[in-house]
Motif scaffolding. Structure first.
Motif, PDB file in Angstrom:
ATOM      1  N   TYR A  20       0.832  -1.197   0.000  1.00 49.69           N
ATOM      2  CA  TYR A  20       0.000   0.000   0.000  1.00 49.69           C
ATOM      3  C   TYR A  20       0.866   1.245   0.000  1.00 49.69           C
ATOM      4  CZ  TYR A  20      -3.434   3.400   1.712  1.00 49.69           C
ATOM      5  OH  TYR A  20      -4.256   4.489   1.875  1.00 49.69           O
ATOM      6  N   ASN A  21       0.675   2.101  -0.989  1.00 51.19           N
ATOM      7  CA  ASN A  21       1.358   3.388  -1.067  1.00 51.19           C
ATOM      8  C   ASN A  21       0.330   4.447  -0.679  1.00 51.19           C
ATOM      9  OD1 ASN A  21       2.391   5.886  -1.857  1.00 51.19           O
ATOM     10  ND2 ASN A  21       3.561   4.996  -3.534  1.00 51.19           N
ATOM     11  N   LYS A  22       0.380   4.871   0.572  1.00 49.00           N
ATOM     12  CA  LYS A  22      -0.624   5.791   1.107  1.00 49.00           C
ATOM     13  C   LYS A  22      -0.595   7.145   0.394  1.00 49.00           C
ATOM     14  CE  LYS A  22      -2.409   7.630   5.425  1.00 49.00           C
ATOM     15  NZ  LYS A  22      -2.297   7.637   6.878  1.00 49.00           N
ATOM     16  N   ALA A  23       0.598   7.664   0.126  1.00 48.90           N
ATOM     17  CA  ALA A  23       0.733   8.979  -0.497  1.00 48.90           C
ATOM     18  C   ALA A  23       0.094   9.021  -1.887  1.00 48.90           C
ATOM     19  CB  ALA A  23       2.202   9.369  -0.572  1.00 48.90           C
ATOM     20  N   ALA A  24       0.286   7.957  -2.663  1.00 46.05           N
ATOM     21  CA  ALA A  24      -0.242   7.908  -4.027  1.00 46.05           C
ATOM     22  C   ALA A  24      -1.622   7.257  -4.105  1.00 46.05           C
ATOM     23  CB  ALA A  24       0.729   7.156  -4.929  1.00 46.05           C
ATOM     24  N   GLN A  25      -2.090   6.698  -2.982  1.00 41.38           N
ATOM     25  CA  GLN A  25      -3.367   5.970  -2.954  1.00 41.38           C
ATOM     26  C   GLN A  25      -3.379   4.881  -4.035  1.00 41.38           C
ATOM     27  OE1 GLN A  25      -6.290   6.249  -0.779  1.00 41.38           O
ATOM     28  NE2 GLN A  25      -4.467   6.886   0.327  1.00 41.38           N
ATOM     29  N   GLU A  26      -2.364   4.000  -3.938  1.00 46.16           N
ATOM     30  CA  GLU A  26      -2.212   2.897  -4.888  1.00 46.16           C
ATOM     31  C   GLU A  26      -1.795   1.634  -4.158  1.00 46.16           C
ATOM     32  OE1 GLU A  26      -0.653   5.026  -8.945  1.00 46.16           O
ATOM     33  OE2 GLU A  26       0.851   4.562  -7.436  1.00 46.16           O
ATOM     34  N   LEU A  27      -2.125   0.515  -4.758  1.00 44.94           N
ATOM     35  CA  LEU A  27      -1.617  -0.783  -4.330  1.00 44.94           C
ATOM     36  C   LEU A  27      -0.588  -1.200  -5.365  1.00 44.94           C
ATOM     37  CD1 LEU A  27      -4.934  -2.516  -3.263  1.00 44.94           C
ATOM     38  CD2 LEU A  27      -3.160  -1.597  -1.773  1.00 44.94           C
ATOM     39  N   ILE A  28       0.610  -1.518  -4.898  1.00 42.86           N
ATOM     40  CA  ILE A  28       1.737  -1.798  -5.782  1.00 42.86           C
ATOM     41  C   ILE A  28       2.067  -3.283  -5.789  1.00 42.86           C
ATOM     42  CG2 ILE A  28       4.172  -1.259  -6.242  1.00 42.86           C
ATOM     43  CD1 ILE A  28       2.424   1.235  -6.312  1.00 42.86           C
ATOM     44  N   CYS A  29       2.234  -3.831  -6.993  1.00 41.63           N
ATOM     45  CA  CYS A  29       2.753  -5.190  -7.155  1.00 41.63           C
ATOM     46  C   CYS A  29       4.192  -5.031  -7.628  1.00 41.63           C
ATOM     47  CB  CYS A  29       1.946  -5.987  -8.175  1.00 41.63           C
ATOM     48  SG  CYS A  29       2.662  -7.618  -8.472  1.00 41.63           S
ATOM     49  N   LYS A  30       5.131  -5.358  -6.748  1.00 43.73           N
ATOM     50  CA  LYS A  30       6.545  -5.208  -7.085  1.00 43.73           C
ATOM     51  C   LYS A  30       6.974  -6.184  -8.180  1.00 43.73           C
ATOM     52  CE  LYS A  30       7.991  -3.407  -2.618  1.00 43.73           C
ATOM     53  NZ  LYS A  30       8.899  -3.591  -1.487  1.00 43.73           N
ATOM     54  N   ALA A  31       6.426  -7.382  -8.178  1.00 42.66           N
ATOM     55  CA  ALA A  31       6.817  -8.411  -9.146  1.00 42.66           C
ATOM     56  C   ALA A  31       6.463  -8.005 -10.577  1.00 42.66           C
ATOM     57  CB  ALA A  31       6.161  -9.737  -8.794  1.00 42.66           C
ATOM     58  N   ASP A  32       5.259  -7.470 -10.767  1.00 46.34           N
ATOM     59  CA  ASP A  32       4.802  -7.087 -12.111  1.00 46.34           C
ATOM     60  C   ASP A  32       5.026  -5.611 -12.409  1.00 46.34           C
ATOM     61  OD1 ASP A  32       3.815  -9.648 -12.884  1.00 46.34           O
ATOM     62  OD2 ASP A  32       2.060  -9.302 -11.620  1.00 46.34           O
ATOM     63  N   ARG A  33       5.499  -4.861 -11.385  1.00 45.89           N
ATOM     64  CA  ARG A  33       5.694  -3.415 -11.503  1.00 45.89           C
ATOM     65  C   ARG A  33       4.424  -2.730 -11.997  1.00 45.89           C
ATOM     66  NH1 ARG A  33      10.755  -3.697 -14.723  1.00 45.89           N
ATOM     67  NH2 ARG A  33       9.859  -1.933 -15.796  1.00 45.89           N
ATOM     68  N   LEU A  34       3.316  -3.023 -11.286  1.00 42.38           N
ATOM     69  CA  LEU A  34       2.026  -2.417 -11.589  1.00 42.38           C
ATOM     70  C   LEU A  34       1.513  -1.680 -10.356  1.00 42.38           C
ATOM     71  CD1 LEU A  34       0.235  -5.314 -13.490  1.00 42.38           C
ATOM     72  CD2 LEU A  34       1.165  -3.221 -14.486  1.00 42.38           C
ATOM     73  N   ALA A  35       0.829  -0.568 -10.589  1.00 41.18           N
ATOM     74  CA  ALA A  35       0.205   0.202  -9.512  1.00 41.18           C
ATOM     75  C   ALA A  35      -1.294   0.256  -9.776  1.00 41.18           C
ATOM     76  CB  ALA A  35       0.791   1.599  -9.451  1.00 41.18           C
ATOM     77  N   PHE A  36      -2.060  -0.237  -8.820  1.00 40.10           N
ATOM     78  CA  PHE A  36      -3.516  -0.248  -8.925  1.00 40.10           C
ATOM     79  C   PHE A  36      -4.073   0.902  -8.099  1.00 40.10           C
ATOM     80  CE2 PHE A  36      -2.004  -4.547  -9.545  1.00 40.10           C
ATOM     81  CZ  PHE A  36      -2.653  -4.930 -10.715  1.00 40.10           C
ATOM     82  N   ALA A  37      -4.815   1.791  -8.738  1.00 42.42           N
ATOM     83  CA  ALA A  37      -5.353   2.978  -8.067  1.00 42.42           C
ATOM     84  C   ALA A  37      -6.439   2.604  -7.070  1.00 42.42           C
ATOM     85  CB  ALA A  37      -5.929   3.935  -9.105  1.00 42.42           C
ATOM     86  N   ILE A  38      -6.566   3.451  -6.051  1.00 41.57           N
ATOM     87  CA  ILE A  38      -7.654   3.331  -5.081  1.00 41.57           C
ATOM     88  C   ILE A  38      -8.512   4.573  -5.269  1.00 41.57           C
ATOM     89  CG2 ILE A  38      -8.277   3.209  -2.649  1.00 41.57           C
ATOM     90  CD1 ILE A  38      -5.503   1.943  -2.170  1.00 41.57           C
ATOM     91  N   LYS A  39      -9.744   4.387  -5.744  1.00 42.24           N
ATOM     92  CA  LYS A  39     -10.647   5.499  -6.021  1.00 42.24           C
ATOM     93  C   LYS A  39     -11.830   5.446  -5.063  1.00 42.24           C
ATOM     94  CE  LYS A  39      -9.291   5.678 -10.839  1.00 42.24           C
ATOM     95  NZ  LYS A  39      -9.688   5.566 -12.226  1.00 42.24           N
ATOM     96  N   ASP A  40     -12.026   6.523  -4.338  1.00 38.64           N
ATOM     97  CA  ASP A  40     -13.117   6.616  -3.353  1.00 38.64           C
ATOM     98  C   ASP A  40     -13.076   5.459  -2.364  1.00 38.64           C
ATOM     99  OD1 ASP A  40     -14.129   8.980  -4.520  1.00 38.64           O
ATOM    100  OD2 ASP A  40     -15.227   7.806  -6.011  1.00 38.64           O
ATOM    101  N   GLY A  41     -11.845   5.037  -1.990  1.00 40.76           N
ATOM    102  CA  GLY A  41     -11.678   3.971  -1.015  1.00 40.76           C
ATOM    103  C   GLY A  41     -11.817   2.568  -1.579  1.00 40.76           C
ATOM    104  N   ILE A  42     -11.992   2.453  -2.897  1.00 41.81           N
ATOM    105  CA  ILE A  42     -12.177   1.146  -3.533  1.00 41.81           C
ATOM    106  C   ILE A  42     -11.009   0.868  -4.475  1.00 41.81           C
ATOM    107  CG2 ILE A  42     -13.671  -0.253  -5.022  1.00 41.81           C
ATOM    108  CD1 ILE A  42     -15.975   1.616  -4.071  1.00 41.81           C
TER     109      ILE A  42
END
Length: 59
Positions: A20-42
């Motif tokens: 969890y990257n709180k500053a960017a509001q993203e969930l990061i997968c280090k293996a695939d180098r992907l960042a999944f956004a968190i929008k409105d808490g979802i």
């Protein structure tokens, strides 16, 4: 982000752990180098909506 939710969520691509990257509001997968956004808490856990992370970007 709810800690219990973080425990059960995994990367939809590789099924690996997410960071969890709180500053960017993203969930990061280090293996695939992907960042999944968190929008409105979802978390938006769609591969097509994920942001590709550069190799030199700090995680």
């Amino acid at each position: 982000m709810d800690a219990k939710l973080l425990e059960i969520l995994v990367c939809p691509v590789c099924k690996g752990p997410l960071v969890y990257n709180k500053a960017a509001q993203e969930l990061i997968c280090k293996a695939d180098r992907l960042a999944f956004a968190i929008k409105d808490g979802i978390p938006v856990m769609l591969e097509g909506e994920a942001r590709q992370i550069a190799a030199d970007e700090a995680i």
